[in-house]
Design an enzyme around this catalytic site. Sequence first.
Site, PDB file in Angstrom:
ATOM      1  CB  THR A  12      89.653 -31.448  53.493  1.00  0.00           C
ATOM      2  OG1 THR A  12      88.394 -31.302  52.834  1.00  0.00           O
ATOM      3  CG2 THR A  12      90.392 -32.623  52.876  1.00  0.00           C
ATOM      4  CD  GLU A  13      85.090 -35.099  52.608  1.00  0.00           C
ATOM      5  OE1 GLU A  13      84.617 -36.217  52.813  1.00  0.00           O
ATOM      6  OE2 GLU A  13      84.393 -34.133  52.238  1.00  0.00           O
ATOM      7  CE  LYS A  16      86.597 -27.700  57.240  1.00  0.00           C
ATOM      8  NZ  LYS A  16      87.148 -28.970  56.740  1.00  0.00           N
ATOM      9  CB  THR A  17      79.862 -29.651  57.173  1.00  0.00           C
ATOM     10  OG1 THR A  17      80.780 -28.999  56.303  1.00  0.00           O
ATOM     11  CG2 THR A  17      78.455 -29.196  56.831  1.00  0.00           C
ATOM     12  CE  LYS A  38      82.728 -24.819  52.877  1.00  0.00           C
ATOM     13  NZ  LYS A  38      83.530 -25.728  53.710  1.00  0.00           N
ATOM     14  CB  SER A  42      86.116 -25.669  45.747  1.00  0.00           C
ATOM     15  OG  SER A  42      86.802 -26.253  46.817  1.00  0.00           O
ATOM     16  CG  ASP A  55      77.027 -32.448  50.755  1.00  0.00           C
ATOM     17  OD1 ASP A  55      75.836 -32.686  50.501  1.00  0.00           O
ATOM     18  OD2 ASP A  55      77.683 -33.051  51.629  1.00  0.00           O
ATOM     19  CD  GLU A 116      82.342 -26.351  56.923  1.00  0.00           C
ATOM     20  OE1 GLU A 116      81.113 -26.429  56.919  1.00  0.00           O
ATOM     21  OE2 GLU A 116      83.088 -27.195  56.375  1.00  0.00           O
TER      22      GLU A 116
HETATM   23  N1  LIG Z   1      80.488 -38.076  63.574  1.00  0.00           N
HETATM   24  C1  LIG Z   1      80.246 -38.517  62.336  1.00  0.00           C
HETATM   25  N2  LIG Z   1      79.551 -39.662  62.140  1.00  0.00           N
HETATM   26  C2  LIG Z   1      79.304 -40.117  60.910  1.00  0.00           C
HETATM   27  N3  LIG Z   1      79.715 -39.529  59.777  1.00  0.00           N
HETATM   28  C3  LIG Z   1      80.413 -38.393  59.908  1.00  0.00           C
HETATM   29  C4  LIG Z   1      80.732 -37.837  61.181  1.00  0.00           C
HETATM   30  N4  LIG Z   1      81.465 -36.717  60.979  1.00  0.00           N
HETATM   31  C5  LIG Z   1      81.589 -36.593  59.661  1.00  0.00           C
HETATM   32  N5  LIG Z   1      80.968 -37.578  59.017  1.00  0.00           N
HETATM   33  C6  LIG Z   1      80.874 -37.770  57.561  1.00  0.00           C
HETATM   34  O1  LIG Z   1      82.184 -37.614  57.033  1.00  0.00           O
HETATM   35  C7  LIG Z   1      82.139 -36.863  55.824  1.00  0.00           C
HETATM   36  C8  LIG Z   1      82.974 -35.613  55.990  1.00  0.00           C
HETATM   37  O2  LIG Z   1      82.375 -34.793  56.991  1.00  0.00           O
HETATM   38  P1  LIG Z   1      82.179 -33.243  56.756  1.00  0.00           P
HETATM   39  O3  LIG Z   1      81.575 -32.997  55.418  1.00  0.00           O
HETATM   40  O4  LIG Z   1      81.463 -32.700  57.935  1.00  0.00           O
HETATM   41  O5  LIG Z   1      83.717 -32.812  56.746  1.00  0.00           O
HETATM   42  P2  LIG Z   1      84.346 -31.363  56.511  1.00  0.00           P
HETATM   43  O6  LIG Z   1      85.548 -31.280  57.391  1.00  0.00           O
HETATM   44  O7  LIG Z   1      83.291 -30.348  56.684  1.00  0.00           O
HETATM   45  O8  LIG Z   1      84.815 -31.462  54.989  1.00  0.00           O
HETATM   46  P3  LIG Z   1      85.187 -30.238  53.990  1.00  0.00           P
HETATM   47  O9  LIG Z   1      86.637 -29.945  54.212  1.00  0.00           O
HETATM   48  O10 LIG Z   1      84.893 -30.819  52.643  1.00  0.00           O
HETATM   49  O11 LIG Z   1      84.304 -29.074  54.323  1.00  0.00           O
HETATM   50  C9  LIG Z   1      80.654 -36.575  55.555  1.00  0.00           C
HETATM   51  O12 LIG Z   1      80.134 -37.549  54.693  1.00  0.00           O
HETATM   52  C10 LIG Z   1      80.032 -36.674  56.933  1.00  0.00           C
HETATM   53  O13 LIG Z   1      78.673 -37.024  56.896  1.00  0.00           O
HETATM   54 MG   LIG Z   2      82.577 -28.997  55.282  1.00  0.00          MG
END
Ligand SMILES: Nc1ncnc2c1ncn2[C@@H]1O[C@H](COP(=O)(O)OP(=O)(O)OP(=O)(O)O)[C@@H](O)[C@H]1O
Ligand SMILES: [Mg+2]
Length: 208
Positions: A12-13, A16-17, A38, A42, A55, A116
Amino acid sequence: MSQGYFITGTDTEIGKTHSAVELIRLYQRQGKRVLAMKPVASGCDIQADGSWHNDDVARLTAATGQTDLELMNPYRFLPPVSPHIAAREAGVAIDPARVAEHYRRLAEQGDIVLVEGAGGWLAPLSDTLFMSDMAQSLGLPVILVVGMRLGCINHALLTARAIADSGLALAGWVANCPQPRQAAYAENLDTLRRHIPAPLLLEIPYQS
Ligand SMILES: Nc1ncnc2c1ncn2[C@@H]1O[C@H](COP(=O)(O)OP(=O)(O)OP(=O)(O)O)[C@@H](O)[C@H]1O
Ligand SMILES: [Mg+2]
């Protein structure tokens, strides 16, 4: 005929998004109509007007221009916890068939549909159901987002093996840097390239 991809990640985090939004822009530049989904979110807030805010849903729909949030996000939960806990607390059973039906309707409207997941490949959705089961029920090729940080090689290769075991195709992977470049980035990228049995689709640097 539309093409869909299921986007999973090493954790997570890890972006992906962020990667999905980059892919949406890439496909849009190729003149394609791209839609996002999506299925399970949660960590939502209720706005002053009573509408729900998540978000990921907001970032994806801002990129694609979608307005039907119920169609792209059939399951949403307030607490920012694992979906199996959030769903249990809400008394909701996540049904992959419902997600597949929403996907089918989206696929009629776009050239590309990016779905996603939540968390990683084996994030649980109930006591018996995992995110991988949802991906299997959709039957889509998978894009693996690797969050380029220490430990990611192990997480990436385990996930790639689990995807192969599920019988789904790994369409490719994204090297995303969610933090300023990791030490030995080039060597890590090279190792991942050699061991992940799919092409590197996109390299996304840290964008401060
Ligand atoms: N290449 C990047 N440069 C700067 N910030 C990034 C980058 N990739 C991700 N982030 C930041 O890291 C955080 C997590 O990214 P993101 O939300 O895309 O993760 P996720 O894998 O989709 O998380 P989740 O499991 O909650 O869906 C966000 O605040 C995002 O803006
Ligand atoms: Mg995400």
